[in-house]
Design a protein around this motif. Structure first.
Motif, PDB file in Angstrom:
ATOM      1  N   LEU A 105      -5.445  40.990 -10.233  1.00  0.00           N
ATOM      2  CA  LEU A 105      -6.479  40.722  -9.589  1.00  0.00           C
ATOM      3  C   LEU A 105      -7.618  39.929 -10.530  1.00  0.00           C
ATOM      4  O   LEU A 105      -8.048  38.869  -9.905  1.00  0.00           O
ATOM      5  CB  LEU A 105      -7.117  42.301  -9.063  1.00  0.00           C
ATOM      6  CG  LEU A 105      -6.616  42.718  -8.033  1.00  0.00           C
ATOM      7  CD1 LEU A 105      -7.225  44.170  -7.508  1.00  0.00           C
ATOM      8  CD2 LEU A 105      -6.469  41.912  -6.493  1.00  0.00           C
ATOM      9  N   ALA A 106      -8.010  40.365 -11.633  1.00  0.00           N
ATOM     10  CA  ALA A 106      -8.549  39.482 -12.431  1.00  0.00           C
ATOM     11  C   ALA A 106      -8.274  38.038 -12.533  1.00  0.00           C
ATOM     12  O   ALA A 106      -9.372  37.510 -12.713  1.00  0.00           O
ATOM     13  CB  ALA A 106      -8.674  40.254 -13.823  1.00  0.00           C
ATOM     14  N   GLU A 107      -7.178  37.854 -12.765  1.00  0.00           N
ATOM     15  CA  GLU A 107      -6.509  36.511 -12.728  1.00  0.00           C
ATOM     16  C   GLU A 107      -6.695  35.797 -11.607  1.00  0.00           C
ATOM     17  O   GLU A 107      -7.220  34.524 -11.646  1.00  0.00           O
ATOM     18  CB  GLU A 107      -5.025  36.440 -13.274  1.00  0.00           C
ATOM     19  CG  GLU A 107      -4.779  36.939 -14.743  1.00  0.00           C
ATOM     20  CD  GLU A 107      -3.224  37.002 -14.751  1.00  0.00           C
ATOM     21  OE1 GLU A 107      -2.402  37.020 -13.833  1.00  0.00           O
ATOM     22  OE2 GLU A 107      -2.846  36.973 -15.941  1.00  0.00           O
ATOM     23  N   SER A 108      -6.883  36.450 -10.360  1.00  0.00           N
ATOM     24  CA  SER A 108      -6.970  35.749  -9.087  1.00  0.00           C
ATOM     25  C   SER A 108      -8.374  35.639  -8.705  1.00  0.00           C
ATOM     26  O   SER A 108      -8.551  34.360  -8.013  1.00  0.00           O
ATOM     27  CB  SER A 108      -6.086  36.278  -8.095  1.00  0.00           C
ATOM     28  OG  SER A 108      -4.897  36.414  -8.392  1.00  0.00           O
ATOM     29  N   PHE A 109      -9.301  36.469  -9.260  1.00  0.00           N
ATOM     30  CA  PHE A 109     -10.762  36.378  -8.919  1.00  0.00           C
ATOM     31  C   PHE A 109     -11.720  36.222 -10.039  1.00  0.00           C
ATOM     32  O   PHE A 109     -12.157  37.148 -10.483  1.00  0.00           O
ATOM     33  CB  PHE A 109     -10.891  37.841  -8.052  1.00  0.00           C
ATOM     34  CG  PHE A 109     -10.224  37.914  -6.665  1.00  0.00           C
ATOM     35  CD1 PHE A 109     -10.787  37.324  -5.708  1.00  0.00           C
ATOM     36  CD2 PHE A 109      -9.042  38.534  -6.856  1.00  0.00           C
ATOM     37  CE1 PHE A 109     -10.067  37.356  -4.576  1.00  0.00           C
ATOM     38  CE2 PHE A 109      -8.221  38.742  -5.460  1.00  0.00           C
ATOM     39  CZ  PHE A 109      -8.797  38.090  -4.334  1.00  0.00           C
ATOM     40  N   SER A 110     -11.616  35.103 -10.524  1.00  0.00           N
ATOM     41  CA  SER A 110     -12.634  34.666 -11.564  1.00  0.00           C
ATOM     42  C   SER A 110     -14.159  35.047 -11.369  1.00  0.00           C
ATOM     43  O   SER A 110     -14.950  35.133 -12.021  1.00  0.00           O
ATOM     44  CB  SER A 110     -12.490  33.403 -11.966  1.00  0.00           C
ATOM     45  OG  SER A 110     -12.682  32.314 -11.085  1.00  0.00           O
ATOM     46  N   GLU A 111     -14.365  35.228  -9.764  1.00  0.00           N
ATOM     47  CA  GLU A 111     -15.914  35.237  -9.484  1.00  0.00           C
ATOM     48  C   GLU A 111     -16.167  36.571  -9.430  1.00  0.00           C
ATOM     49  O   GLU A 111     -17.494  36.953  -9.817  1.00  0.00           O
ATOM     50  CB  GLU A 111     -16.068  34.736  -7.998  1.00  0.00           C
ATOM     51  CG  GLU A 111     -15.197  35.680  -6.934  1.00  0.00           C
ATOM     52  CD  GLU A 111     -13.630  35.003  -6.661  1.00  0.00           C
ATOM     53  OE1 GLU A 111     -13.118  35.462  -5.748  1.00  0.00           O
ATOM     54  OE2 GLU A 111     -13.340  34.372  -7.467  1.00  0.00           O
ATOM     55  N   ALA A 112     -15.187  37.663 -10.054  1.00  0.00           N
ATOM     56  CA  ALA A 112     -15.745  38.962 -10.137  1.00  0.00           C
ATOM     57  C   ALA A 112     -15.481  39.236 -11.722  1.00  0.00           C
ATOM     58  O   ALA A 112     -14.762  38.759 -12.318  1.00  0.00           O
ATOM     59  CB  ALA A 112     -14.880  40.036  -9.460  1.00  0.00           C
ATOM     60  N   HIS A 113     -16.188  40.264 -12.179  1.00  0.00           N
ATOM     61  CA  HIS A 113     -16.031  41.017 -13.375  1.00  0.00           C
ATOM     62  C   HIS A 113     -15.250  42.256 -13.287  1.00  0.00           C
ATOM     63  O   HIS A 113     -15.553  43.206 -12.607  1.00  0.00           O
ATOM     64  CB  HIS A 113     -17.273  41.118 -14.378  1.00  0.00           C
ATOM     65  CG  HIS A 113     -17.024  41.328 -15.716  1.00  0.00           C
ATOM     66  ND1 HIS A 113     -16.718  40.009 -16.438  1.00  0.00           N
ATOM     67  CD2 HIS A 113     -16.925  42.489 -16.488  1.00  0.00           C
ATOM     68  CE1 HIS A 113     -16.694  40.687 -17.816  1.00  0.00           C
ATOM     69  NE2 HIS A 113     -16.807  41.912 -17.611  1.00  0.00           N
ATOM     70  N   PHE A 114     -14.232  42.440 -14.191  1.00  0.00           N
ATOM     71  CA  PHE A 114     -13.570  43.555 -13.987  1.00  0.00           C
ATOM     72  C   PHE A 114     -13.605  44.729 -15.670  1.00  0.00           C
ATOM     73  O   PHE A 114     -13.428  44.070 -16.606  1.00  0.00           O
ATOM     74  CB  PHE A 114     -12.068  43.260 -13.926  1.00  0.00           C
ATOM     75  CG  PHE A 114     -11.675  42.658 -12.800  1.00  0.00           C
ATOM     76  CD1 PHE A 114     -11.079  43.499 -11.945  1.00  0.00           C
ATOM     77  CD2 PHE A 114     -11.976  41.337 -12.464  1.00  0.00           C
ATOM     78  CE1 PHE A 114     -10.759  42.694 -10.316  1.00  0.00           C
ATOM     79  CE2 PHE A 114     -11.535  40.847 -11.235  1.00  0.00           C
ATOM     80  CZ  PHE A 114     -11.200  41.440 -10.231  1.00  0.00           C
ATOM     81  N   VAL A 115     -13.897  45.784 -15.168  1.00  0.00           N
ATOM     82  CA  VAL A 115     -14.233  46.492 -16.481  1.00  0.00           C
ATOM     83  C   VAL A 115     -13.097  47.958 -16.413  1.00  0.00           C
ATOM     84  O   VAL A 115     -12.816  48.442 -15.442  1.00  0.00           O
ATOM     85  CB  VAL A 115     -15.644  47.303 -16.188  1.00  0.00           C
ATOM     86  CG1 VAL A 115     -15.994  48.204 -17.461  1.00  0.00           C
ATOM     87  CG2 VAL A 115     -16.757  46.190 -16.141  1.00  0.00           C
ATOM     88  N   ILE A 116     -12.657  47.973 -17.437  1.00  0.00           N
ATOM     89  CA  ILE A 116     -11.469  49.120 -17.677  1.00  0.00           C
ATOM     90  C   ILE A 116     -12.340  50.061 -18.852  1.00  0.00           C
ATOM     91  O   ILE A 116     -12.424  49.724 -19.866  1.00  0.00           O
ATOM     92  CB  ILE A 116     -10.278  48.521 -18.275  1.00  0.00           C
ATOM     93  CG1 ILE A 116      -9.500  47.715 -17.129  1.00  0.00           C
ATOM     94  CG2 ILE A 116      -9.113  49.717 -18.621  1.00  0.00           C
ATOM     95  CD1 ILE A 116      -8.399  46.721 -17.721  1.00  0.00           C
ATOM     96  N   VAL A 117     -12.547  51.200 -18.440  1.00  0.00           N
ATOM     97  CA  VAL A 117     -13.190  52.273 -19.315  1.00  0.00           C
ATOM     98  C   VAL A 117     -12.031  53.192 -19.571  1.00  0.00           C
ATOM     99  O   VAL A 117     -11.571  53.955 -18.691  1.00  0.00           O
ATOM    100  CB  VAL A 117     -14.234  52.747 -18.743  1.00  0.00           C
ATOM    101  CG1 VAL A 117     -14.919  53.934 -19.535  1.00  0.00           C
ATOM    102  CG2 VAL A 117     -15.371  51.760 -18.033  1.00  0.00           C
ATOM    103  N   GLY A 118     -11.869  53.413 -20.811  1.00  0.00           N
ATOM    104  CA  GLY A 118     -10.907  54.587 -21.257  1.00  0.00           C
ATOM    105  C   GLY A 118      -9.974  54.411 -22.172  1.00  0.00           C
ATOM    106  O   GLY A 118      -8.875  55.096 -22.526  1.00  0.00           O
ATOM    107  N   SER A 119     -10.102  53.198 -22.844  1.00  0.00           N
ATOM    108  CA  SER A 119      -9.240  52.720 -23.914  1.00  0.00           C
ATOM    109  C   SER A 119      -9.048  53.609 -25.109  1.00  0.00           C
ATOM    110  O   SER A 119     -10.189  54.040 -25.578  1.00  0.00           O
ATOM    111  CB  SER A 119      -9.332  51.257 -24.103  1.00  0.00           C
ATOM    112  OG  SER A 119      -8.427  50.812 -25.582  1.00  0.00           O
TER     113      SER A 119
END
Length: 177
Positions: A105-119
């Motif tokens: 999704l992040a690759e397809s929607f550059s107009e949004a910012h994606f956050v992954i919490v828990g690494s």
């Protein structure tokens, strides 16, 4: 009394005998389950409706009540863009969680910012995320800090549970979301 979110009789053939006998025990009161999916596994293996109770999970709102800042303030504090919609996943970070879909999704929607919490490491998901300018990976956080990321978000992402449900015959419980 037994409490579980797992559909054990369906998932583990060896456990069927145990659960069948447990239901007949004179002191057996019942099973509390977290989903209708799990309940159906027990119904299919001889349990009666009156022995099974579904109690869905909930969350503790006080983690959110303590956050007095608005989204713009939180985003600034957390180092997140204020001009883009924020899509957030919180939880364990590994390929089994379906996070490759989030990165797609992040690759397809550059107009949004994606956050992954828990690494907790630098694995497959973290490596792929490095090459995406609109993805931020955050290390494992305590509940209060995780709540701040959730509150700063526009969309909370829950990876598909079909893989867990169809392949592993299990359910997932995104309680944090």
């Amino acid at each position: 009394m037994f409490e579980t979110f797992r559909p054990w009789p369906k998932r583990n053939i060896q456990s069927r005998w145990f659960f069948k006998n447990m239901a007949k025990h004179p002191r057996f009161l019942g099973i509390i389950l977290h989903s209708k999916f799990a309940k159906n596994a027990y119904l299919e293996h001889g349990y009666s409706e009156d022995q099974l109770k579904v109690e869905h999970n909930a969350f503790r709102s006080e983690f959110f009540e303590d956050i007095k800042k608005d989204n713009a303030e939180l985003r600034k504090e957390l180092g997140l863009p204020n001009s883009k919609p924020i899509v957030t996943y919180t939880g364990r970070v590994n390929p089994k969680k379906g996070l490759h879909y989030l990165l797609d999704l992040a690759e397809s929607f550059s107009e949004a910012h994606f956050v992954i919490v828990g690494s907790e490491s630098h694995g497959e998901i973290e490596c792929r995320a490095e090459y995406l300018a609109n993805v931020t990976v955050i290390s494992w956080q305590d509940k209060s800090s995780t709540a701040r990321y959730i509150k700063a978000s526009d969309i909370l992402y829950i990876p598909t549970s079909l893989q867990a449900r169809e392949k592993a015959m299990n359910t997932v419980l995104p309680i944090k979301t």
